[in-house]
Scaffold this motif. Structure first.
Motif: not given
Length: 611
Positions: A181-187, A201-205, A219-220
Motif C-alpha cells: 500500500w505504501t509503495a503504490v501511494m509513493a508511486a 488511505l481510506s481504501k487501505m483502512e 501522505l504528508l
C-alpha cells in the motif's frame, strides 16, 4: 562467555545492527578478524555490509568487498545481495552493476531477495529499460511474486515514471500488506498524483491495514504538494494519536508540509520538538525559512546545523563541505541578477567552467526582463531556445520584454511562433481551501457559482484601498489596449478573486492562504498589502518563487520575533572569494563530521513556472 564462536559474534553484531549502531558492528568485525583470528562466514559479512549500507560508509563497504573476494564468499546469495544493496544505498551505482555483472556463472540463480535488491537498484537509477528486463527475467523464471517482491516492482515503476504500471501490479495482488500500500501511494506521490495518493488511505483502512511511519510520510508530502493545510493538520493529529510523532521521517514530512502550506510557525514548532534530527531535517527547515523570506532565521539554523556536527550537502545550498556545483554557481548568477549587475552575471557565466542548464540561463533572462535590459535579454533568449526550442517560459519572458518596450510587433511574432510550434502557455490560476473544499480561480473568472458576489467583493476591496494610495499599475498589463481596459484586466486577477472569496467565507480572525501557480504580479502585491490593512487580516500568498506574508499593510515574515536583514548588492569579486572560501572549508568540516553517515537528499521542491 569463556568460549565465543562465529555464531555468537554474528548474533551480537546483528543485535547492534538492529539498534542502528553501525559503527559498533564494524568494530566487532575488526575484532573477529584481527584479535580473535576467526573466519567470518557469509552471514557475518552480510551483516557488516548491511551496517555499511545503513550508515553510508562506502569506503568501509569496499574494504569488506575486498575481503569477500579474498575469502571466496562472493558466490553466496546473501553476500551478493548485500553487496548490491550496499553499493546502491551509497549511490555507487557502478559498483552495484559491477557486482551483478561479474559474479561467477554458477552463482547466477536469483532468489526473491536478489530480485528485490535489483529492482531497488533500477529504481535508484531510474532505468526503466533495465527494470523491464529484470521484470521479464523474473516472469520467465517463474519466480513466485510475494508482497515484498511486488512492492519492489511497484516502487521501481513509480520511480521510473510509470505510475500506471505500478497501479496495475498493485491491483493484481491477491494479498496486500502495509508495504505494498505504501509503495503504490509513493508511486502516485512521486509522479504528482497527490490526490490519488491521499485517496488510498481510506481504501487501505477498509482492508483493516493501519498506516506506519513511511505511509504517513508519503501522505504528508502529498499534502505539501497540494498545499492542503487542513488535510495535513488532520494527518498530524493522527500521527500523534498513532505514536509516530518522534519518528524522524515523519517529522521531516511535517516540516515540509507545514512549510509548503504557508504555516512556517507550525513547521518551526515541529522542528524544535524533534528529539533526533538528520540532514534532511535541517535542510527542510532551512529551505522552509528561505521560501518564507526569513533569511536570517535560515542562517541561524544553518549555524546550529554545523554546531550539531551535521554535514551540509548541496541541498543545504551552502558550499561548506562540498565542491561548488551547478546549483551553487546558479545561486551566484541569481544574486548578481537580482542586484541588477547583469553584465557581471553574464561575465560570470562566460568565465566559469560549468555546463549551464536552462534554469541558470532563465534566471538571467528573468533579470533582464525585470531590469529592462532588452539587448542582453534577446541574446540570452536565443541561447535558451537553442537549448530547448519548446520552452514556453522563454517565449513568455521574451514576449513580455517586447511588450514592456511597446514593441507590439515583436509580441505578435512571438505569439505566432508559439502557435506554429503548438506550444501552449500554462494558464494562471489561484486556489484557496475552505472547509475541505478547494476553490480554483482563473483571471477574470466567471465560472464560480458565486461569481457575482465575488466580483462585487473585489470591487468593494479596491474602492477601500484607493484612499490608502492604491493606483492600478497599468504598466504591468502587457496588452496593446486602452488604459481603462488595462485597469479592468488588473482588477480581477486570480489571486484577487481567491482572496475576496476567502474574506467572504472565513471567520474574521482566520488567516487567508492562497496558492498561485505563477508569480504574483507587482499590482497584486501592492493591492494585497493594502487589503490586509483595511480588512485587518493576515494574508499569505504562495507563488512559484516564495511565500508572501501580508499584515497591517506591509509584506513581512510571519513570525514576530523574526526579521530579515538587508544584504548589500554583491560584487563579482566578493562572490568568487566566497565560493573559494566554501571550498577551502571542506577538509576542516569533513574532519569534524567524518564519523557521520552521508546525508540523504531532501525531497520536494517548488515547480518553477515563469509568468
Amino acid at each position: 562467555m569463556p568460549h565465543r564462536n562465529v555464531v555468537s559474534w554474528s548474533t551480537l553484531m546483528a543485535g547492534y545492527l538492529h539498534k542502528g549502531l553501525a559503527f559498533e558492528v564494524l568494530g566487532l568485525f575488526k575484532t573477529i578478524v584481527s584479535v580473535e583470528n576467526l573466519c567470518p562466514n557469509e552471514y557475518v559479512v552480510a551483516t557488516v555490509l548491511a551496517s555499511c549500507s545503513d550508515s553510508g560508509r562506502v569506503e568501509e563497504g569496499k574494504q569488506c568487498h575486498g575481503y569477500v573476494l579474498k575469502t571466496g564468499l562472493e558466490c553466496h546469495q546473501y553476500v551478493k545481495n548485500a553487496l548490491v544493496q550496499m553499493y546502491s544505498s551509497c549511490a555507487e551505482m557502478e559498483g552495484a552493476m559491477r557486482v551483478l555483472n561479474t559474479v561467477p556463472g554458477e552463482c547466477m540463480a536469483w532468489d526473491s531477495v536478489t530480485y528485490v535488491t535489483v529492482f531497488g537498484l533500477c529504481a535508484q537509477l531510474k532505468d526503466l529499460r533495465l527494470g523491464l528486463q529484470v521484470h521479464s527475467r523474473m516472469l520467465k523464471a517463474g519466480m513466485k511474486c510475494d508482497v515484498f517482491l511486488s512492492s519492489a516492482i511497484i516502487d521501481m515503476y513509480g520511480k521510473c515514471g510509470k505510475v500506471w504500471n505500478a497501479v496495475k501490479i498493485f491491483d493484481g495482488l491477491q494479498t496486500r500488506n502495509i508495504f505494498s500500500w505504501t509503495a503504490v501511494m509513493a508511486a502516485y506521490f512521486q509522479n504528482g498524483y497527490f490526490e490519488e495518493a491521499l485517496g488510498m488511505l481510506s481504501k487501505m483502512e477498509l482492508e483493516d491495514i493501519r498506516p506506519n511511519e513511511y505511509t504517513f510520510a508519503v501522505l504528508l508530502n502529498s499534502c505539501a504538494g497540494l498545499s492542503a493545510l487542513r488535510h495535513g493538520d488532520l494527518l498530524h493529529a493522527r500521527v500523534r494519536k498513532s505514536g509516530f510523532k518522534y519518528h524522524i521521517i515523519v517529522g521531516n514530512a511535517l516540516i515540509n508540509m507545514y512549510s509548503k502550506c504557508g504555516n512556517i510557525q507550525a513547521a518551526n514548532e515541529v522542528f524544535m520538538d524533534m528529539c533526533y534530527r538528520d540532514s534532511v531535517t535541517w535542510n527542510a527547515m532551512i529551505s522552509g525559512f528561505s521560501h518564507h523570506g526569513l533569511g536570517r532565521e535560515a542562517l541561524n539554523v544553518f549555524h546550529d546545523m554545523l554546531t550539531a556536527g551535521e554535514c551540509p550537502n548541496h541541498i543545504t545550498f551552502v558550499g561548506f563541505g562540498v565542491e561548488p556545483g551547478l546549483e551553487h554557481h546558479t545561486c551566484v548568477v541569481g544574486l548578481l541578477s537580482r542586484s541588477g549587475q547583469l553584465d557581471e552575471a553574464e561575465k560570470y557565466m562566460k568565465t566559469t567552467e560549468v555546463k549551464w542548464d536552462i534554469i541558470a540561463w532563465r534566471t538571467l533572462l528573468n533579470a533582464c526582463h525585470v531590469h529592462r535590459s532588452y539587448g542582453l535579454g534577446k541574446r540570452v533568449a536565443e541561447v535558451l531556445l537553442q537549448m530547448d526550442p519548446n520552452d514556453m517560459g522563454t517565449y513568455i519572458l521574451l514576449s513580455n520584454m517586447y511588450a514592456k518596450a511597446r514593441r507590439w510587433d515583436g509580441v505578435v511574432n512571438i505569439r505566432k511562433l508559439t502557435r506554429d510550434r503548438n506550444i501552449k502557455k500554462e494558464p494562471g490560476v489561484s486556489w484557496i481551501e475552505i472547509r475541505n473544499t478547494t476553490h480554483i480561480f482563473s483571471s477574470d473568472d466567471k465560472t464560480h457559482p458565486e461569481t457575482i458576489q465575488i466580483h462585487e467583493k473585489v470591487g468593494e476591496l479596491l474602492a477601500k484601498i484607493k484612499p490608502s494610495g492604491y493606483v492600478p499599475d497599468i504598466a504591468a498589463v502587457l496588452h496593446d489596449v486602452e488604459d481603462e481596459q488595462k485597469e479592468d484586466y488588473l482588477s480581477y486577477h486570480s489571486e484577487k478573486l481567491a482572496i475576496a472569496y476567502g474574506l467572504m467565507k472565513t471567520p474574521s480572525e482566520a488567516p487567508i492562504r492562497v496558492i498561485k501557480n505563477l508569480r504574483i504580479c507587482d499590482d497584486c502585491h501592492i493591492a494585497v498589502k493594502l487589503i490586509s490593512k483595511v480588512t485587518n487580516r493576515v494574508i499569505i500568498v504562495r507563488d512559484t518563487n516564495r511565500f508572501h506574508h501580508f499584515q497591517d499593510g506591509r509584506g513581512y515574515p510571519m513570525l514576530a520575533s523574526m526579521s530579515v536583514g538587508c544584504v548589500a548588492a554583491p560584487s563579482l569579486l566578493n562572490l568568487r572569494l566566497a565560493m573559494q572560501k566554501f571550498t577551502k572549508c571542506k577538509l576542516r568540516l569533513f574532519s569534524k563530521v567524518s564519523h557521520l553517515k552521508n546525508p540523504r537528499q531532501s525531497e520536494g521542491s517548488f515547480r518553477i513556472v515563469t509568468e
